[in-house]
Design a protein around this motif. Sequence first.
Motif: not given
Lengths: 176, 392
Positions: B138-145, B149-151
């Motif tokens: 979730g974090g790596i997806g979030g870091a790249l917009g 994936t985070g959800q």
Amino acid sequence: MMRDLHALLTPRHALGPLEIRRENLAFVTLPASNLRGFLTELRDTQGFSHLVLLTAVDWLEEGQFQLTYMMNNRARDLTLGVRVMLDRTTAQMDSIHDLWPTAATYQRELKEMFGITFPGSPRLDEEFILEGWTDLPPYRRDFDSLAYSQQTYAERPGRVTHDPREYMKSKLYPGG
Amino acid sequence: MFSFQPDRSEYPQPGLDGKLEIDLETGKYLKLWHGPNHPGITGNMSVELTVCGDEVVEGKTHVGYLHRGFEKLMERRTFIQVFPIVCRVCVPEPDFNEYCYAAAVEELAGIEVPELATWMRTLILEMGRFNSYMMFLGGIGGALGLGITGQWMTYVRDLMLDRFEELTGARIYHMFILPGGVRGHLPEGFAARMEEVLQTAETYLADVDKVMFANSVFQLRTKGIGVIEPALFEPYGVTGPNARAGGVAKDVRKDSPYLVYDQLDFEVATGMDSDIFTRAKVRRADIQTSIDLIRQILKKMPKDGPVMAKLPNVLHWKIPRGETYIKGECSRGEYGYYLVTDGSGYPRRINVRGPSYTHAMALLEHLIPGTNISDVAALMVSLHTYPPEIER
């Protein structure tokens, strides 16, 4: 395996007795002046290339700090805790940041939390975790964290504190 | 394909020693605080960046926002009173603290743990690893917009938290592994409900493979970026997936088997490119390993037996003078507890060795110079850093 290593390196580095904790973990003490040479030889010729951790233990009653350098040889699954005893009043040790750059972080923390200095270690005097700390280094045994918190922070009115020991006694050993 | 290249002739030149003389007064440099409140930061830390144009020339990690003085607190508590504290060192994967502390106390006190308890401990640790990786994806997806994936991963993690809750009574801090064994047996029907969770997880992870790993934007922003040269692994104490992504199969579960890992069948996932993408792929493969291990454990573990050894009166429990180091492979690398006892009823010293201590401090500061501002978040998340284990 550890015994062979100990026998091999003792003459050159004046190692103390080997204390075997389990098959793949042992501890040894040596004079502070021999530490860098010993760690270099462990790393370069004996495969102990991983500095797992570096930390201190305060033996206040004995007037000494113990530094523990935990070294690991992954291929042979061996961990050796290398101990150095320092005089508590001088509290100074050679830096090993040139052998393992990551050691600079450990040494910076030890300076802040125990007041042990490592001359030449990068950014040694920069604040690491604490901010504007002027009291005794807080991880020293003579720093009383309870007294500090009582002096520094006000208690919320109406707060009731139960003695955890009495509570546990009543729950775990009701018969006494 | 269009690629933006800033005009570096405008940039200050390094001195003869290769170092920049950073003078903010020149107007060519800017200080930029990346955190502590920033969507690209994992947890309570910040990176003080010095930037020149869009390029970072220096980064300094700052921690201390979450310092609770655990190691000092533990010195004032009896051995049993320490047990509920240790899990709070690390929120996303608390069980490793419980295991390492319990195993260290058991070793110094000479306590033998029942066989079923060792299986239960392994199960709990793999469940914790799975959940920690859910937060990572979730974090790596979030870091790249890639917010979706985070959800998804938060949802899957929540399903695993349900299993934690029925097994331990708690969702985050389980306080289940205590010196001597574990607090209870598996509930009736647990294995079947766990299988449902694992199957749901596999469905969502297949979607993550398509949406994230096969996504060309994700690949462009992670391949060849944030490379850790394998020569840095030993000097910087790199362990876990960060080392495995560079071709070094470091895994304590294999290198120094503990609990029942020597009775389980699994391979250690590795990669070669050592960049952000490969680190994420290695962790994705590790998730599948954890899922397989959970299934194996539930199949192979003894069905009945004691789960707790008899402890002495814990109110008067004294442990002879000694010291030990217990380690295990957590989702981020080698996790360990160094315990020193002095013969009293209190620990003399407990030191927590978390992998983030090296990854997020010396290593991150070494990797940051030369990266683009927009890559810093992904680089940091790709190291899988948890600040609480730096400042404890």
